[in-house]
Design a protein around this motif. Structure first.
Motif, PDB file in Angstrom:
ATOM      1  N   UNK A  33       0.838  -1.224  -0.136  1.00  0.00           N
ATOM      2  CA  UNK A  33       0.012  -0.058   0.031  1.00  0.00           C
ATOM      3  C   UNK A  33       0.683   1.192  -0.042  1.00  0.00           C
ATOM      4  N   UNK A  34       1.888   1.065   1.000  1.00  0.00           N
ATOM      5  CA  UNK A  34       2.846   2.444   0.699  1.00  0.00           C
ATOM      6  C   UNK A  34       3.627   2.630  -0.427  1.00  0.00           C
ATOM      7  N   UNK A  35       3.750   1.409  -1.405  1.00  0.00           N
ATOM      8  CA  UNK A  35       4.510   1.636  -2.478  1.00  0.00           C
ATOM      9  C   UNK A  35       3.357   2.424  -3.665  1.00  0.00           C
ATOM     10  N   UNK A  36       2.338   1.877  -3.490  1.00  0.00           N
ATOM     11  CA  UNK A  36       1.184   2.152  -4.355  1.00  0.00           C
ATOM     12  C   UNK A  36       0.803   3.800  -4.154  1.00  0.00           C
ATOM     13  N   UNK A  37       0.813   4.387  -2.778  1.00  0.00           N
ATOM     14  CA  UNK A  37       0.651   5.637  -2.655  1.00  0.00           C
ATOM     15  C   UNK A  37       1.793   6.630  -2.880  1.00  0.00           C
ATOM     16  N   UNK A  38       3.076   6.012  -2.777  1.00  0.00           N
ATOM     17  CA  UNK A  38       4.166   6.654  -3.287  1.00  0.00           C
ATOM     18  C   UNK A  38       4.284   6.700  -4.677  1.00  0.00           C
ATOM     19  N   UNK A 179      14.128   3.391  -6.991  1.00  0.00           N
ATOM     20  CA  UNK A 179      15.098   2.241  -6.439  1.00  0.00           C
ATOM     21  C   UNK A 179      14.622   1.629  -5.189  1.00  0.00           C
ATOM     22  N   UNK A 180      14.240   2.481  -4.155  1.00  0.00           N
ATOM     23  CA  UNK A 180      13.506   1.903  -3.037  1.00  0.00           C
ATOM     24  C   UNK A 180      12.186   1.319  -3.366  1.00  0.00           C
ATOM     25  N   UNK A 181      11.445   1.765  -4.218  1.00  0.00           N
ATOM     26  CA  UNK A 181       9.803   0.663  -4.232  1.00  0.00           C
ATOM     27  C   UNK A 181      10.523  -0.370  -4.975  1.00  0.00           C
ATOM     28  N   UNK A 182      11.322  -0.595  -5.964  1.00  0.00           N
ATOM     29  CA  UNK A 182      11.783  -1.952  -6.624  1.00  0.00           C
ATOM     30  C   UNK A 182      12.520  -2.975  -5.541  1.00  0.00           C
TER      31      UNK A 182
END
Length: 235
Positions: A33-38, A179-182
């Motif tokens: 969810x955090x990745x999607x929001x970001x 980079x952080x998301x992947x």
């Protein structure tokens, strides 16, 4: 006392047995969810930087196109396999932002008509991919193609940065967030989908994004203007 101790030990084992998987699920869902929001804003700094400079210097359209194909493949593959939205949702927002960046590169390169054609063709191809009419075998091949597409696309950008001696209008914020998301997606894809192909795609993506992140740090104080001034002094 012995039986009480035995029951307590069994209880502890049960707590550990069921709490660890639950913790992984909660952590995975939270990260997803955090990745999607970001992802809603992850490439916005890049878009704003391009629009502010009215230039796409340092950005490779070929690299962006390959990245777009990889994101689209992941989105189509996830929908076809009915993976939870928390496992791939950022692909939807990254697609829209990457398409915008592709158009801006063409627009600021004096090829606005080609940019508009690019938008029309992309969305015309996207519709059958997401509607379910595309055979599963084709979608799987697209997902497998993600790996070479990501590698080639990122290497083109790496080569462009190296050749220029700077990262041009490449946004450091967007690069760091990608980079952080992947990296986080490696864990969530294994946890939520159990799909090794998806996980491997994110491992490769993280590696390539990491190289560009290192370039951004290396060329931090370099810019097109600085390089031009240096050339003038040496001439």
């Amino acid at each position: 006392m012995f039986w009480c101790g035995l029951e307590a030990t069994r209880l502890d084992r049960l707590v550990i047995k069921y709490s660890v998987p639950c913790l992984k699920i909660v952590l995975s869902k939270g990260l997803g969810i955090g990745i999607i929001l970001g992802s809603v804003l992850v490439k916005l700094p890049q878009i704003l930087k391009l629009m502010g400079a009215k230039s796409a210097e340092g950005l490779s359209f070929q690299s962006v196109l390959l990245e777009l194909l990889a994101i689209t493949g992941t989105m189509a593959y996830s929908i076809a396999n009915k993976f939870p939205f928390s496992a791939w949702g950022e692909a939807l927002f990254l697609t829209l932002q990457t398409v915008t960046i592709g158009f801006l590169i063409l627009h600021y390169g004096g090829r606005t008509s080609k940019g508009l054609l690019f938008l029309v063709l992309y969305f015309a191809l996207l519709l059958p991919l997401l509607s379910g009419v595309t055979p599963m075998s084709v979608v799987t091949i697209m997902q497998a193609f993600n790996m070479p597409a990501i590698i080639i696309g990122r290497l083109i950008q790496v080569a462009t940065n190296y050749s220029n001696g700077h990262t041009g209008q490449l946004s450091a914020v967007s690069v760091f967030l990608l980079f952080a998301g992947s990296l986080a997606r490696i864990f969530t894809s294994l946890q939520e989908t159990g799909d090794s192909l998806m996980a491997l795609t994110y491992v490769i993506s993280s590696t390539c994004n990491g190289i560009i992140t290192l370039q951004v740090l290396y060329y931090w104080n370099s810019s097109p203007e600085h390089k031009t001034e240096t050339k003038k002094k040496t001439q």
